[in-house]
Design an enzyme around this catalytic site. Structure first.
Site, PDB file in Angstrom:
ATOM      1  N   PHE A 329       0.878  -1.167   0.015  1.00  0.00           N
ATOM      2  CA  PHE A 329      -0.360  -0.013   0.089  1.00  0.00           C
ATOM      3  C   PHE A 329       0.915   1.360   0.107  1.00  0.00           C
ATOM      4  CE2 PHE A 329      -2.849  -3.168   2.399  1.00  0.00           C
ATOM      5  CZ  PHE A 329      -3.608  -3.606   1.176  1.00  0.00           C
ATOM      6  N   ASP A 330       2.084   1.217   0.378  1.00  0.00           N
ATOM      7  CA  ASP A 330       2.956   2.286   0.568  1.00  0.00           C
ATOM      8  C   ASP A 330       3.745   2.633  -0.899  1.00  0.00           C
ATOM      9  OD1 ASP A 330       4.967   4.014   1.062  1.00  0.00           O
ATOM     10  OD2 ASP A 330       5.590   2.993   2.909  1.00  0.00           O
ATOM     11  N   THR A 331       3.669   3.900  -1.497  1.00  0.00           N
ATOM     12  CA  THR A 331       4.199   4.199  -2.696  1.00  0.00           C
ATOM     13  C   THR A 331       5.301   5.085  -2.577  1.00  0.00           C
ATOM     14  OG1 THR A 331       2.566   5.992  -3.024  1.00  0.00           O
ATOM     15  CG2 THR A 331       1.993   3.875  -3.848  1.00  0.00           C
ATOM     16  N   SER A 332       5.629   5.330  -1.195  1.00  0.00           N
ATOM     17  CA  SER A 332       6.832   6.186  -1.167  1.00  0.00           C
ATOM     18  C   SER A 332       8.241   5.787  -1.762  1.00  0.00           C
ATOM     19  CB  SER A 332       7.077   6.542   0.407  1.00  0.00           C
ATOM     20  OG  SER A 332       7.413   5.349   1.055  1.00  0.00           O
TER      21      SER A 332
END
Ligand SMILES: [Zn+2]
EC number: 6.3.5.13
Length: 406
Positions: A329-332
């Site tokens: 879920f983390d697009t960083s």
């Protein structure tokens, strides 16, 4: 096999077939799950009597598994989890479906390597690389390296085939007594600047690397890539003709040849088989649509994006990003990727998280255009090549629009 294992195998195959018939994918996860519910030791029973190679790493394992299975095919039938279901459910299902084969090559999720080594008692374990992946769930790279090292320490008979260019892999493998080193290059250095043994900085020059505070340094590889080919441990150079693009895949071929050599397969026998592999579950597939030649490249973490840029031609390029469950879920991580190789070509963006990508590209100084669909992307570029680089579920969405191209 014990009766319980026979029943579990039969039910597993039936469940997988029903799932496929119902159009719910290839059924390997559900088939394996049911089989393991009936007999928790099923994977071990199915592995018994087979000579097995396991392939693990953050990137390249699906392709390398496919190439190694092709190479081992010289010797006879090979079971393999070619759909990329790389956890014990997928391994169980793949072995159940294949029936009694003398050989198996299994892609293994790096988190499950210890368990799968314990259960399948492999002859060979290939370790490709370790880098950051899925920030919201994957382990830190140094923790993964420690898990691998402990897993191998418990199995001194296993032959390890490991990447000499990745310090984390070298550290994880180094305790094993039988190691074959290959050099497949390492484009991404950001997860191996610090020595896992001593904590000192790692220096690099050319292809070499060494720790500035302890004896850990790059071992001399027995297999290495040179120009468009591979040099074997005797020093003989072999031209590698692949349908798969990029020097990355010549490195994957070198790894597959090193794995096959552990089973007695000579490079000269294996090479014609490697050249028959055209695409793997849609990866590298080329499809012609409305005068456009669309090529699909999968990239799911920073290291694999760098590799995709290396493979892509200087042509209009569609980038698609989702952040659904299989993607993380983390697009960083988008900020870990340097998109500047794309500055000289038209860039289109799409996907659930296209706007995350838009911000990143703007910071990176890359001009782009947002499109709402894959169809719009095709209409937006002139006839000729369209490169598509997408992360996991975005890739599957586009593959579905292309009628589940393989
Ligand atoms: Zn050190």
């Amino acid at each position: 096999m014990p009766l319980r294992a026979k029943v579990a195998t039969s039910v597993s195959k039936t469940a997988a077939a029903l799932s496929r018939a119902a159009g719910r994918g290839d059924g390997s996860v559900i088939g394996g799950w049911i089989g393991l519910k009936i007999d928790p030791d099923l994977l071990g029973h199915l592995a018994a009597g087979r000579a097995i190679a396991l392939v693990s790493g953050t990137n390249g394992k699906t392709t390398t598994t496919r190439l190694a299975a092709a190479a081992l095919g010289v010797l006879g039938p090979v079971a393999t989890n070619s759909f990329g279901a790389n956890m014990p459910t997928g391994h169980t299902s793949a072995l159940a479906k294949a029936g009694a084969t003398p050989f198996a090559v299994l892609e293994v999720d790096e988190h499950y390597l210890a368990r799968v080594i314990d259960e399948t008692n492999p002859r060979v374990v290939a370790l490709l690389n370790l880098s950051r992946d899925q920030l919201d769930r994957a382990k830190e790279v140094a923790m993964m390296a420690q898990m691998w090292r402990s897993a191998l320490a418990g199995h001194p008979d296993v032959s390890v085939v490991a990447n000499a260019d990745d310090p984390m892999v070298v550290w994880a493998a180094r305790g094993s007594s039988h190691i074959t080193w290959f050099s497949a290059g390492q484009r991404w250095h950001d997860d191996s600047f610090v020595c896992p043994e001593s904590g000192h900085p790692i220096e690099r020059a050319g292809g070499d690397w060494w720790c500035t505070g302890c004896p850990l340094r790059r071992p001399q590889p027995q297999w290495r890539v040179e120009d468009e080919g591979v040099v074997d441990p005797r020093g003989d150079w072999h031209l590698v003709k692949l349908q798969l693009p990029g020097s990355v895949n010549i490195g994957n071929a070198a790894t597959a040849l090193a794995v096959a050599a552990e089973f007695g397969v000579r490079a000269i026998e294996a090479l014609p088989r490697l050249s028959t592999v055209a695409s793997i579950a849609g990866r590298y597939a080329q499809v012609d649509r409305d005068g456009r030649n669309i090529r699909l490249l999968l990239a799911k973490n920073p290291a694999s994006w760098l590799e995709a840029f290396d493979m892509a031609e200087q042509a209009p390029t569609l980038l698609s990003i989702n952040a659904r469950d299989p993607d993380g879920f983390d697009t960083s991580w988008l900020y870990d990727v340097d998109f500047s190789p794309l500055h000289d070509r038209p860039v289109l963006i799409t996907g659930d998280r296209a706007f995350d990508l838009a911000v990143r590209l703007e910071v990176n100084g890359i001009a782009f255009r947002h499109v709402l669909s894959f169809e719009e992307a095709i209409r937006s570029v002139p006839p000729g090549r369209l490169e598509v680089i997408a992360n996991y579920t975005a890739f599957q969405d586009i593959r579905a629009e292309l009628d589940r191209v393989n």
